[in-house]
Every structure is written in structure tokens, then in C-alpha cells.
Motif scaffolding. Structure first.
Motif, mmCIF file in Angstrom:
data_model
loop_
_atom_site.group_PDB
_atom_site.id
_atom_site.type_symbol
_atom_site.label_atom_id
_atom_site.label_comp_id
_atom_site.label_asym_id
_atom_site.label_seq_id
_atom_site.Cartn_x
_atom_site.Cartn_y
_atom_site.Cartn_z
ATOM 1 N N GLN A 9 0.829 -1.201 0.000
ATOM 2 C CA GLN A 9 0.000 0.000 0.000
ATOM 3 C C GLN A 9 0.873 1.265 0.000
ATOM 4 N N LEU A 10 1.927 1.258 0.839
ATOM 5 C CA LEU A 10 2.838 2.403 0.870
ATOM 6 C C LEU A 10 3.534 2.580 -0.480
ATOM 7 N N TYR A 11 3.872 1.460 -1.112
ATOM 8 C CA TYR A 11 4.558 1.487 -2.412
ATOM 9 C C TYR A 11 3.713 2.179 -3.478
ATOM 10 N N ARG A 12 2.398 2.182 -3.331
ATOM 11 C CA ARG A 12 1.516 2.744 -4.351
ATOM 12 C C ARG A 12 1.811 4.211 -4.632
ATOM 13 N N ARG A 13 2.133 4.996 -3.590
ATOM 14 C CA ARG A 13 2.389 6.429 -3.766
ATOM 15 C C ARG A 13 3.540 6.680 -4.744
ATOM 16 N N ALA A 14 4.537 5.791 -4.699
ATOM 17 C CA ALA A 14 5.702 5.982 -5.555
ATOM 18 C C ALA A 14 5.545 5.300 -6.908
ATOM 19 N N ALA A 15 4.813 4.184 -6.959
ATOM 20 C CA ALA A 15 4.760 3.391 -8.191
ATOM 21 C C ALA A 15 3.600 3.758 -9.104
ATOM 22 N N GLU A 16 2.487 4.235 -8.557
ATOM 23 C CA GLU A 16 1.307 4.486 -9.386
ATOM 24 C C GLU A 16 1.568 5.501 -10.506
ATOM 25 N N PRO A 17 2.331 6.590 -10.267
ATOM 26 C CA PRO A 17 2.586 7.525 -11.370
ATOM 27 C C PRO A 17 3.363 6.909 -12.535
ATOM 28 N N VAL A 18 4.021 5.766 -12.321
ATOM 29 C CA VAL A 18 4.803 5.128 -13.387
ATOM 30 C C VAL A 18 3.911 4.253 -14.281
ATOM 31 N N LEU A 19 2.733 3.867 -13.801
ATOM 32 C CA LEU A 19 1.839 3.012 -14.574
ATOM 33 C C LEU A 19 1.256 3.781 -15.757
ATOM 34 N N PRO A 20 0.873 3.086 -16.833
ATOM 35 C CA PRO A 20 0.264 3.781 -17.990
ATOM 36 C C PRO A 20 -0.993 4.543 -17.596
ATOM 37 N N GLU A 21 -1.805 3.976 -16.704
ATOM 38 C CA GLU A 21 -3.008 4.626 -16.209
ATOM 39 C C GLU A 21 -3.135 4.315 -14.724
ATOM 40 N N PRO A 22 -3.548 5.317 -13.882
ATOM 41 C CA PRO A 22 -3.678 5.061 -12.443
ATOM 42 C C PRO A 22 -4.655 3.939 -12.118
ATOM 43 N N ARG A 23 -5.726 3.769 -12.950
ATOM 44 C CA ARG A 23 -6.734 2.764 -12.642
ATOM 45 C C ARG A 23 -6.184 1.334 -12.720
ATOM 46 N N LEU A 24 -5.025 1.161 -13.362
ATOM 47 C CA LEU A 24 -4.451 -0.171 -13.495
ATOM 48 C C LEU A 24 -3.988 -0.732 -12.157
ATOM 49 N N TRP A 25 -3.836 0.136 -11.128
ATOM 50 C CA TRP A 25 -3.408 -0.358 -9.818
ATOM 51 C C TRP A 25 -4.418 -1.371 -9.271
ATOM 52 N N GLY A 26 -5.669 -1.184 -9.522
ATOM 53 C CA GLY A 26 -6.670 -2.116 -9.039
ATOM 54 C C GLY A 26 -6.946 -3.257 -9.989
#
Length: 554
Positions: free
Chosen positions: A471-488
Motif C-alpha cells: 500500500q505504501l509502495y503505491r504512492r511511488a509506483a502508481e505515477p509510473v503506470l500507464p493509467e492510475p486505474r491499473l493499480w486495481g
């Protein structure tokens, strides 16, 4: 078909714990023998690793040594007189990664030096440190370089000036180290013509006190008013303490509980009617939840609450009618009789999101629902019983520790294989309680004895540490994904592989390796790694922001 299924199966990924070798001593024993001592430690926690084989090589001679309970090893190797080249190696196994080879050139005939680092006392700015050096004939005064790094990090930075062992006391300030926390402190002597080089490393805590402030909006309240309390929590260096548990109390009674925001601020709003007293004294208690940041209390403030005024009969009738209408609306909302007239939609028209289940992100106490008859009786139950379970898998957790405390009295109980526990005959009062289990985030809460049955059959959900790290990793990794919605949508393995494939910044790359080891590794992660994970996430975000600010496009 079996062959095809095997070909498309996902690869099995094994994450191993990382190790590090340290050389402690190289000393000439006889004309043709050299004594070598050292240590094998876990690179993340700094703890010694027992029962492993370390290979010691000097010239063409090689000897194997078995590590002891604290990770130390000892070997006698044949060697020619004069300077030698010492090499240490550890090949690893299924659970432990191989260590980087350690190579040192030294002269065993020179005087041996053993360094020691002692924390003399805490200091208002940090801690007072003394470095001592002992040679073959007793204490010797040598110049020593001192450096510091956060726990779990290999990036050391030196402190200003040179320390003379056995003579100079050093003040290690929180400002120089980077704030309160756990740090690796290293002392190193480079050696000279007559003395071998030496180094020593210890784990040291830099504690900090806190100060809690409280401001009451109004100290004289009507029975229908709200008590509003605001304030903040800061440490000795004036920095805000975020995510600290703050509790608004009146004597031994808890009125409200919350956590501070990123700026260290909090805000409470409590109905005066619920306080059930004409005059009370309120105070805020702050618990940062870290061993090196101490708890504190605010100043106490006296509050006066006016007596309730009679309610007109028309208000009572209107309230009764509103209650009946609300009950009817609730009944209709639960039963939804109109849905019986709707034609079921074909399966192809159902949304794919209908079956999506958001993974749980927190744990906590889930109280039971007492029956209607129980809610009408006075509180009389003095027991606390239920089950502890993993909030992600929904499985009971055996061997968890339930701890309850009231004043000086405390009780501990360990859950059985089915995760169940039961405490009976608890005296009346506000008990502080906690649930602790290996590999899970500790949950702390308050229970009131006696009760009407809501503390019978409770469920305490514990979040796995590895899930909290991700969960903590999300703050740093989510901006690197093609789209934020891909986290879920993407799996954790897909996210980690994608971030690594984007050639991230050094801090994000180090964070990704750290998260991969914690999340996919075979060993249960201790709760202490959460602080280290949060620090690495902040470092990765700050590094990305710095690079963005230097970009020519900005």
C-alpha cells in the motif's frame, strides 16, 4: 492439453533474503597460520545469521567456517609471512541470497585494533557517543572517521571532523542524522604503518520527546452544543508528528480518538450531551506509535456544560413521526419489493465491475451485534471474547497475543489454532487493548467493561505487513503506470515488473527491490520494516520531484 497448460503457466518467483559479510579480525597466529574472524548478517535487519558456511581464502589456501548464533565465524588459514590478500565468500541457499565477496589486503603481523562504539546518554539534540580503540597491549589513541546511515540503507554520510578514540566524546544530533529513528553508526580507522585498519558498526536509536497542544473553541457549552478541540503534535526539533494516535480524554474516560495529519494537526468534535456531566476536565494524549518518538499529553482544560432544557410536546410528536417514516424507509430499502417486478437482465448486460472486490486495506476491531433484548438491558457483561483473523485471506490466526491493560493491571492471552480467545471477569473501566501476531500490523483499540454483549463474538482483523508495505509502495509506483486505474487491475507481480522495466530513478529502483523482497519473499516481514518502507517511499517521491524540477521542459 496438459502440455499447453504447462507452457502458459505463470513462472514461479522465489525472493531470497539478502546477506552481507563483515571482516572483524586478521591476526598472525604462528609462522605459517593466520586467524580470521568475521560475521554474516541479514542486509535488511542487521541481525546475525546462524548455521551457514563461509569460505575464507588466503592466497591458495581455503578454509570453511560455520557461523554461530550471532552470525560470527572463525577460521585458521595457512599463509606465508607478510601482507596477505583475504577473501570472504558466502554462496547462499534456497532461502538466503549469496553475499557480495569481501576482499581485503592487510598485514597480519601489524598490531590489531578493535573499535567499540558506546552510547553514553541521550542528549537534547540526539545522543552522546564515545568511540574506544584497544590494541594488543591495551587502549590506543587513533583517529577515527564516523559516519551514519538509516537502518536498512547502505548510503552512509560522514559526520564533520575526526574523532580521537578514547579521548573525544561525539554528539550525534538528530539533525545531522536525518531526524529521530534507528541508525547504523560506523567508526573506521584507515590503519597506518604499524597498525591494521579496523571498523565497527552498531545500531543506535536517536529518540525524541513530543509536545502536544490543545485549544478548546468554547469552554462553556449548552447541552445541545458540540465540544470542539483542535491542536497539534511536534517533536523536539519542531517537526510535525504525522499519523500519531491522539485521544481526547476526561479522567479515565475516552471521549474520542483520531490520528494526526501530515502537518501533525488533529480535530475533535464531541456532542456535549454524550459527555453526561456538568463539569469535566479534558485533555489530549498523543502516542506516535514509535519506540523512538515518545508519547505526550496536552494541558488540561475545564469545561462547563449547561443542563438540558425541556422539549416542547410538538417536537416529540414530530420526532416520533420522523422515526416511523425512517423505519419504513429502512425496511423498504432492505427488502426492495419493487425489484420483484423487474425483469432480470441477461448475463451479458452485467457490468464486469459488479464482481470486483476491493482488497481490504486496514484491520481493526469489529464488534458483535447484540440482540434487541440485550440492547434494552443495562451493561452487565464483563467478558471479552472473539477470534483473530487475517483480513486479506479471512483465515484465523493462531498464536496471536491479545493484551488488555487497565491502570497497572494487564492480562495477556494467546489465541488457539482457531484464532479464538476469551477473557472473563474483567473489572469495570476503559481497557486499552492490542492484538499482535507475527507478520501482521499490530491493532490497538479501547474496550469498555461492562457492556451489553457487543464484545462477545468480536472479530479482530490484522493486516499482513507485506500488504501494508505494498500500500505504501503505491504512492511511488502508481505515477509510473500507464493509467492510475491499473493499480486495481494489475497483479502485484505485473506492477513490480512494469516499474522495473521503466528504468526508474535509483531511489525507486531500490524501493522496488525492497518491496519485492518483502511482498514475495518466503520469510514473514516484521512490523518494524513499515517505517523503513515509508522512508524509502518518501525518498523515491522526493527524488522524482527533484528530477522533474530540473527538467528543461519545466
Amino acid at each position: 492439453m496438459l502440455v499447453a497448460a504447462s507452457a502458459i503457466a505463470a513462472p514461479q518467483v522465489d525472493i531470497k533474503a539478502r546477506t552481507r559479510l563483515a571482516l572483524t579480525r586478521v591476526k598472525a597466529r604462528d609462522v605459517d597460520q593466520v586467524e580470521v574472524t568475521g560475521q554474516l548478517v541479514d542486509k535488511l535487519t542487521g541481525e546475525g545469521i546462524a548455521g551457514q558456511t563461509v569460505v575464507v581464502t588466503i592466497g591458495g589456501a581455503t578454509e570453511s567456517a560455520l557461523t554461530q548464533a550471532d552470525g560470527t565465524f572463525h577460521a585458521i588459514v595457512a599463509a606465508e609471512p607478510g601482507p596477505v590478500h583475504v577473501e570472504l565468500g558466502y554462496a547462499g541457499n534456497r532461502a538466503l541470497d549469496a553475499a557480495d565477496p569481501l576482499r581485503v589486503d592487510t598485514d597480519p603481523a601489524k598490531q590489531q585494533v578493535e573499535l567499540a562504539i558506546t552510547k553514553l546518554a541521550d542528549d537534547p539534540a540526539g545522543a552522546r557517543i564515545r568511540v574506544t580503540a584497544t590494541g594488543d597491549d591495551g587502549p590506543i589513541d587513533v583517529p577515527v572517521l564516523v559516519s551514519v546511515a538509516p537502518q536498512g540503507s547502505d548510503v552512509f554520510h560522514g559526520l564533520p571532523g575526526t574523532v580521537t578514540a578514547n579521548q573525544t566524546e561525539l554528539t550525534l544530533s538528530r539533525k545531522a542524522a536525518g531526524g529521530p529513528g534507528m541508525y547504523r553508526l560506523r567508526a573506521a580507522f584507515p590503519g597506518d604503518d604499524h597498525t591494521q585498519a579496523a571498523s565497527r558498526e552498531v545500531l543506535i536509536e536517536l529518540p525524541s520527546q513530543t509536545a502536544t497542544t490543545m485549544k478548546i473553541a468554547k469552554t462553556s457549552l449548552a447541552y445541545e452544543d458540540d465540544l470542539v478541540a483542535t491542536g497539534g503534535v511536534v517533536d523536539d526539533d519542531g517537526r510535525p508528528v504525522a499519523n500519531a494516535a491522539v485521544t481526547l480524554t476526561s479522567g479515565d474516560r475516552r471521549l474520542a480518538q483520531a490520528t494526526t495529519d501530515a502537518a501533525g494537526h488533529y480535530r475533535f468534535r464531541v456532542e456535549a450531551a454524550l459527555i453526561n456531566a456538568r463539569e469535566v476536565t479534558v485533555q489530549v494524549q498523543a502516542d506516535p506509535g514509535k519506540s523512538y518518538v515518545k508519547a505526550s499529553r496536552s494541558n488540561a482544560v475545564a469545561i462547563r456544560i449547561a443542563a438540558p432544557q425541556p422539549v416542547p410536546v410538538s417536537y416529540t410528536v414530530a420526532a416520533f413521526v420522523a422515526t416511523v417514516l425512517a423505519g419504513a424507509a429502512f425496511f423498504l430499502a432492505r427488502t426492495r419489493p419493487w425489484q420483484r417486478l423487474r425483469k432480470p437482465a441477461p448475463p451479458s448486460e452485467h457490468s464486469a465491475d459488479d464482481d470486483a472486490i476491493e482488497p481490504p486495506t486496514t484491520g481493526g476491531l469489529v464488534a458483535a451485534r447484540p440482540g434487541l433484548a440485550a440492547t434494552l438491558r443495562r451493561p452487565s457483561d464483563d467478558g471479552f471474547a472473539g477470534v483473530v483473523r487475517d483480513t486479506v485471506r479471512g483465515r484465523p490466526i493462531g498464536g496471536a497475543t491479545i493484551h488488555v491493560q487497565l491502570g497497572e493491571r494487564s492480562i495477556d492471552q494467546t489465541t488457539g489454532d482457531d484464532g479464538a480467545f476469551a477473557l472473563e471477569g474483567l473489572p469495570a473501566g476503559e481497557w486499552r487493548a492490542s492484538a499482535v501476531a507475527d507478520g501482521h500490523v499490530t491493532e490497538r483499540f479501547t474496550i469498555t467493561i461492562p457492556h451489553r454483549g457487543e464484545l462477545r463474538g468480536v472479530r479482530i482483523d490484522l493486516l499482513p505487513v507485506r500488504e501494508r508495505v505494498f500500500q505504501l509502495y503505491r504512492r511511488a509506483a502508481e505515477p509510473v503506470l500507464p493509467e492510475p486505474r491499473l493499480w486495481g487491475i494489475w497483479s502485484p507481480r505485473q506492477i513490480v515488473d512494469h516499474v522495473r522495466g521503466k528504468r526508474p530513478t535509483p531511489a525507486l529502483s531500490e524501493l522496488t527491490d525492497f518491496v519485492e523482497e518483502i511482498y514475495f519473499g518466503p520469510r514473514l516481514a516484521a512490523e518494524g520494516v513499515l517505517e523503513l518502507a515509508a522512508e524509502r517511499v518518501d525518498r523515491a517521491i522526493q527524488e522524482r520531484a527533484t528530477r522533474a524540477a530540473r527538467s528543461p521542459t519545466n
